[in-house]
Write an enzyme that holds these catalytic residues in place. Structure first.
Site, PDB file in Angstrom:
ATOM      1  N   MET A  95     126.129  51.364  -2.181  1.00 34.08           N
ATOM      2  CA  MET A  95     124.786  50.804  -2.204  1.00 34.08           C
ATOM      3  C   MET A  95     124.007  51.422  -3.364  1.00 34.08           C
ATOM      4  O   MET A  95     123.850  52.638  -3.427  1.00 34.08           O
ATOM      5  CB  MET A  95     124.059  51.076  -0.882  1.00 34.08           C
ATOM      6  CG  MET A  95     124.614  50.316   0.309  1.00 34.08           C
ATOM      7  SD  MET A  95     124.591  48.516   0.109  1.00 34.08           S
ATOM      8  CE  MET A  95     122.836  48.196  -0.147  1.00 34.08           C
ATOM      9  N   ASP A 101     126.089  46.962  -4.719  1.00 34.42           N
ATOM     10  CA  ASP A 101     125.105  46.050  -4.129  1.00 34.42           C
ATOM     11  C   ASP A 101     123.721  46.662  -4.261  1.00 34.42           C
ATOM     12  O   ASP A 101     123.447  47.729  -3.707  1.00 34.42           O
ATOM     13  CB  ASP A 101     125.452  45.824  -2.655  1.00 34.42           C
ATOM     14  CG  ASP A 101     124.495  44.856  -1.963  1.00 34.42           C
ATOM     15  OD1 ASP A 101     123.607  44.304  -2.632  1.00 34.42           O
ATOM     16  OD2 ASP A 101     124.666  44.650  -0.748  1.00 34.42           O
ATOM     17  N   HIS A 138     128.758  42.181   5.345  1.00 31.52           N
ATOM     18  CA  HIS A 138     128.268  43.555   5.208  1.00 31.52           C
ATOM     19  C   HIS A 138     127.411  43.875   6.431  1.00 31.52           C
ATOM     20  O   HIS A 138     126.292  43.381   6.572  1.00 31.52           O
ATOM     21  CB  HIS A 138     127.463  43.668   3.916  1.00 31.52           C
ATOM     22  CG  HIS A 138     126.842  45.001   3.689  1.00 31.52           C
ATOM     23  ND1 HIS A 138     125.828  45.199   2.773  1.00 31.52           N
ATOM     24  CD2 HIS A 138     127.084  46.221   4.244  1.00 31.52           C
ATOM     25  CE1 HIS A 138     125.487  46.465   2.783  1.00 31.52           C
ATOM     26  NE2 HIS A 138     126.222  47.108   3.675  1.00 31.52           N
ATOM     27  N   GLY A 172     118.404  47.245   3.159  1.00 35.46           N
ATOM     28  CA  GLY A 172     117.411  46.680   4.054  1.00 35.46           C
ATOM     29  C   GLY A 172     116.632  45.517   3.483  1.00 35.46           C
ATOM     30  O   GLY A 172     116.205  44.643   4.228  1.00 35.46           O
ATOM     31  N   HIS A 193     128.442  37.002  -0.270  1.00 33.67           N
ATOM     32  CA  HIS A 193     128.091  38.266   0.381  1.00 33.67           C
ATOM     33  C   HIS A 193     127.083  37.968   1.486  1.00 33.67           C
ATOM     34  O   HIS A 193     126.024  37.388   1.247  1.00 33.67           O
ATOM     35  CB  HIS A 193     127.495  39.241  -0.636  1.00 33.67           C
ATOM     36  CG  HIS A 193     127.328  40.629  -0.103  1.00 33.67           C
ATOM     37  ND1 HIS A 193     128.370  41.517  -0.024  1.00 33.67           N
ATOM     38  CD2 HIS A 193     126.237  41.272   0.379  1.00 33.67           C
ATOM     39  CE1 HIS A 193     127.933  42.660   0.488  1.00 33.67           C
ATOM     40  NE2 HIS A 193     126.641  42.537   0.742  1.00 33.67           N
ATOM     41  N   ASP A 247     124.854  39.555   4.420  1.00 33.87           N
ATOM     42  CA  ASP A 247     124.249  40.776   4.947  1.00 33.87           C
ATOM     43  C   ASP A 247     123.774  40.581   6.386  1.00 33.87           C
ATOM     44  O   ASP A 247     122.982  39.688   6.674  1.00 33.87           O
ATOM     45  CB  ASP A 247     123.045  41.177   4.095  1.00 33.87           C
ATOM     46  CG  ASP A 247     123.463  41.705   2.731  1.00 33.87           C
ATOM     47  OD1 ASP A 247     124.306  42.615   2.687  1.00 33.87           O
ATOM     48  OD2 ASP A 247     122.935  41.205   1.717  1.00 33.87           O
ATOM     49  N   MET A 266     125.057  45.988   8.377  1.00 35.83           N
ATOM     50  CA  MET A 266     124.045  47.051   8.330  1.00 35.83           C
ATOM     51  C   MET A 266     123.449  47.160   9.724  1.00 35.83           C
ATOM     52  O   MET A 266     122.308  46.776   9.974  1.00 35.83           O
ATOM     53  CB  MET A 266     122.997  46.736   7.265  1.00 35.83           C
ATOM     54  CG  MET A 266     123.532  46.878   5.852  1.00 35.83           C
ATOM     55  SD  MET A 266     122.322  46.427   4.578  1.00 35.83           S
ATOM     56  CE  MET A 266     122.643  44.666   4.474  1.00 35.83           C
ATOM     57  N   GLY A 310     121.888  39.168  -5.723  1.00 30.12           N
ATOM     58  CA  GLY A 310     121.107  38.280  -4.877  1.00 30.12           C
ATOM     59  C   GLY A 310     120.062  37.527  -5.662  1.00 30.12           C
ATOM     60  O   GLY A 310     120.281  36.403  -6.118  1.00 30.12           O
ATOM     61  N   SER A 311     118.908  38.157  -5.846  1.00 29.00           N
ATOM     62  CA  SER A 311     117.810  37.500  -6.558  1.00 29.00           C
ATOM     63  C   SER A 311     118.170  37.215  -8.007  1.00 29.00           C
ATOM     64  O   SER A 311     117.660  36.251  -8.595  1.00 29.00           O
ATOM     65  CB  SER A 311     116.545  38.364  -6.479  1.00 29.00           C
ATOM     66  OG  SER A 311     116.789  39.677  -6.946  1.00 29.00           O
ATOM     67  N   SER A 336     124.568  37.177  -2.901  1.00 26.12           N
ATOM     68  CA  SER A 336     124.106  37.505  -1.549  1.00 26.12           C
ATOM     69  C   SER A 336     123.238  36.393  -1.000  1.00 26.12           C
ATOM     70  O   SER A 336     122.190  36.056  -1.574  1.00 26.12           O
ATOM     71  CB  SER A 336     123.313  38.809  -1.565  1.00 26.12           C
ATOM     72  OG  SER A 336     122.692  39.022  -0.317  1.00 26.12           O
ATOM     73  N   MET A 375     121.710  42.450   9.256  1.00 24.04           N
ATOM     74  CA  MET A 375     120.762  43.541   9.482  1.00 24.04           C
ATOM     75  C   MET A 375     120.195  43.449  10.895  1.00 24.04           C
ATOM     76  O   MET A 375     119.851  42.359  11.356  1.00 24.04           O
ATOM     77  CB  MET A 375     119.619  43.465   8.474  1.00 24.04           C
ATOM     78  CG  MET A 375     120.052  43.448   7.031  1.00 24.04           C
ATOM     79  SD  MET A 375     118.606  43.330   5.954  1.00 24.04           S
ATOM     80  CE  MET A 375     119.389  43.168   4.355  1.00 24.04           C
TER      81      MET A 375
END
Length: 224
Positions: free
Chosen positions: A136, A174, A65, A141, A32, A34, A67, A196-197, A9, A36
């Site tokens: 999810m 995710d 994705h 978020g 990926h 995101d 959101m 991600g992290s 991500s 938002m």
């Protein structure tokens, strides 16, 4: 194609050096991305312009994705720029069937995402039209959250729904995904892991991607 796909991500990247960050995950299967809006989720990320830069900077397919509260309006912005997958939230779209087919008619794969509080059963009348379902495993978020354990049962329920309808969409997870739980989510039914992290927090991202992928695929080998 690998049995287990890994999609880092970009929410966790250092955007001051985005090109080199994308280069560091060249052995991944997808990026990926995101999106938002600060309404559907309590955070704001990035939009189509940065997406276009990612598209120019990497050969990897991009999994968008959404959101956002208005996915039918936002999806075309990414489809027009070459999104390979567009996934929107069931909770945000009244006319989900129509949007799924708009995405597919544009040449992309169509996915629906479910928040932790939304049951898999809502997909009963949609599952046969989907290329991907995103479960999810945290509340959407923010990056870096802890995996919700009940997600395992939800993945199993989704896998059973797919068997019932004799379909085989990608099953993506995710949130809080790492080497530590990759095997658990794959056994439960996932075959596309967003990290991600867990990836961008490491110096050697390529090795981390291989480690996460191998953790999942080793379970498939045992099962086989």
């Amino acid at each position: 194609m690998n049995n287990v796909l890994v999609a880092p991500s970009v929410l966790s990247t250092d955007f001051s050096k985005l090109k080199s960050e994308l280069d560091s995950i060249a052995n991944a299967d997808y990026i990926h991305y995101d999106v938002m809006d600060g309404h559907f989720v309590p955070n704001i990320s990035f939009g189509p312009d940065i997406f276009s830069y990612c598209k120019k900077s990497s050969d990897l397919p991009i999994d968008v994705h959404l959101m956002v509260t208005n996915p039918a309006e936002i999806a075309p912005l990414f489809l027009d720029r070459g999104a390979d997958v567009v996934t929107f939230h069931y909770e945000a779209e009244l006319h989900a069937h129509r949007l799924v087919h708009l995405i597919k008619d544009s040449g992309a794969k169509a996915g629906i995402s479910l928040c932790p509080g939304t049951p898999v059963s809502v997909l009963e009348d949609l599952i046969e039209d989907l290329d991907l379902v995103l479960i999810m495993t945290v509340n959407p978020g923010f990056g870096g959250q802890k995996f919700i354990p009940h997600s395992i049962e939800k993945l199993k329920a989704l896998k059973e729904l797919c068997r019932k309808h004799n379909v085989n969409p990608l099953i993506e997870v995710d949130g809080g995904i790492s080497e530590a739980n990759a095997a658990d989510v794959v056994v439960a039914g996932a075959n596309m892991l967003v990290a991600g992290s867990a990836v961008f927090g490491q110096v050697d991202r390529g090795s981390t991607i291989e480690t996460i992928r191998s953790a999942g695929e080793s379970v498939l080998t045992i099962q086989g």
